[in-house]
Design an enzyme around this catalytic site. Structure first.
Site: not given
Length: 314
Positions: A123, A145, A157, A196
Site C-alpha cells: 500500500s 494496490h 492502483e 493513500n
C-alpha cells in the site's frame, strides 16, 4: 512480452487481501492457486471466502449456487515453487516488510517463466525497491494496490516501477478490468502512490484540528460524513475545482494554505496516543472510545454500505 490469455493466477499470502483477491479471480472462473506457509491459514482463507460470497449472495450480488464452483477453482499449497512455476500472473500479499518482499520477489523471479507477471499489493512501499533484488526480469514486476475489502472496493492502483515494461503495465490494467475492477494508472512510483497520499493528507489535517482544539474527533468526522464526503463518490476534488472555477480555487488557496497543517512529521497527539496504548478498535480507545458493540457496529456498517453500492439496480 507476448500478449496471451491469462488463466492461472497465484496469490502469495492468505490474509484479508490475499483471500479477497483469490475470491475475485475464482468467481470469474480463473484457476487460482493460494499459497501460505501455514495449513491453518489456508483453510481459514477458504472459509472466509465462502462467508464473503454467502453474504454477497444474501445482498443480491451473485447466487448461493455459484459459491462452491468458485471455491473449487482454488488450489491450496504451501510450496512456493509449485505455486508460481506455471502461473500467468502472481499477486504478492505478504506483510508490509521490505526485506521479506525483496527476498520473495528474488525467489519468484528466479523460478517463474519470463512471461509471468509479478505484482506486489503493497500500500505504500516503493515498487522499485521491492524489485531491487530481482536480477533476471525486473521489467515484469508491477504494483497492484487493492483496497480492503478487495472483493467490494473497485479501485486498484496499477503502479509502474522504474523498470516496469509498457507491455506488463498495460496487461495488468487489462487483466484487472476483465475481472470487474476499476484500475487506474499510476505512472510514477512514489510513496503512497495516489489514493493513500490523498487519504493521509486528509487524516493529517483531521488530526491537527483535534490536536489544536479546533473541534473534537466526532465533529471532524461529522463534517466529512455530512458535508463534502457526500459529494466524493460522484465529484472528485479536481472536478469540483473546475466546477467552482480554478480562479476561486486559487483565491481560496492564496488565503488558507498557509494555515493548513504542513508538518512532515506525524502529529505529536498521534504519537502520544500510540505510546499510551490508545490504538483505536484494538484497545477500545483512540481518538474516541470504542466498546465491543461500537466496534462491531462500525465494521458492519461499512460492509453494509459497500454492499449497497454494489447491489444491482432492480
Amino acid at each position: 512480452m507476448e500478449n496471451k490469455t491469462m488463466k492461472k493466477i497465484t496469490i502469495v499470502g492468505t490474509g484479508l487481501m490475499g483471500s479477497g483477491i483469490a475470491q475475485i479471480f475464482a468467481t470469474r472462473n480463473y484457476n487460482v492457486t493460494l499459497l501460505d506457509t501455514q495449513e491453518k491459514s489456508l483453510s481459514q482463507a477458504i472459509e472466509n471466502i465462502r462467508t464473503n460470497l454467502s453474504l454477497m449472495a444474501q445482498n443480491g450480488i451473485g447466487n448461493q449456487s455459484e459459491i462452491e464452483p468458485a471455491i473449487n477453482n482454488i488450489q491450496l499449497t504451501m510450496d512456493l515453487e509449485e505455486a508460481v512455476r506455471d502461473a500467468d500472473f502472481v499477486f504478492e500479499c505478504v506483510s508490509e516488510n521490505l526485506e521479506l518482499k525483496q527476498a520473495l520477489f528474488c525467489q519468484m523471479d528466479a523460478i517463474c517463466p519470463k512471461e509471468t507477471i509479478l505484482a506486489t499489493n503493497t500500500s505504500v512501499i516503493s515498487i522499485t525497491e521491492i524489485a531491487q533484488k530481482a536480477e533476471h526480469h525486473p521489467e515484469r514486476i508491477v504494483g497492484t494496490h487493492f483496497w480492503n475489502p478487495p472483493f467490494l472496493i473497485p479501485l486498484v492502483e496499477v503502479i509502474r516501477a522504474k523498470n516496469t515494461s509498457d507491455e506488463v503495465f498495460e496487461a495488468t490494467f487489462e487483466l484487472l478490468s476483465n475481472v470487474g475492477k476499476h484500475p487506474v494508472r499510476v505512472n510514477k512510483d512514489v510513496p503512497g502512490f495516489v489514493a493513500n497520499r490523498l487519504q493521509h493528507a486528509l487524516w493529517r489535517e483531521a488530526i491537527s484540528i483535534v490536536e489544536h482544539g479546533i473541534a473534537d474527533a466526532s465533529t471532524v468526522d461529522e463534517c466529512v460524513r455530512y458535508g463534502f464526503g457526500l459529494r466524493l463518490p460522484v465529484l472528485g476534488p479536481l472536478e469540483n475545482a473546475d466546477m467552482v472555477g480554478t480562479d476561486l480555487t486559487l483565491a481560496i488557496h492564496d488565503y488558507i494554505l498557509k494555515d493548513l497543517e504542513s508538518s512532515p512529521e506525524p502529529s505529536p497527539l498521534l504519537r502520544e496516543k500510540v505510546v499510551n496504548g490508545e490504538l483505536g478498535f484494538k484497545t477500545g480507545k483512540g481518538f474516541s472510545d470504542w466498546s465491543a458493540v461500537d466496534v462491531e457496529s462500525s465494521r458492519k456498517g461499512l460492509i453494509e454500505y459497500l454492499l449497497r453500492q454494489l447491489r444491482p439496480i432492480e
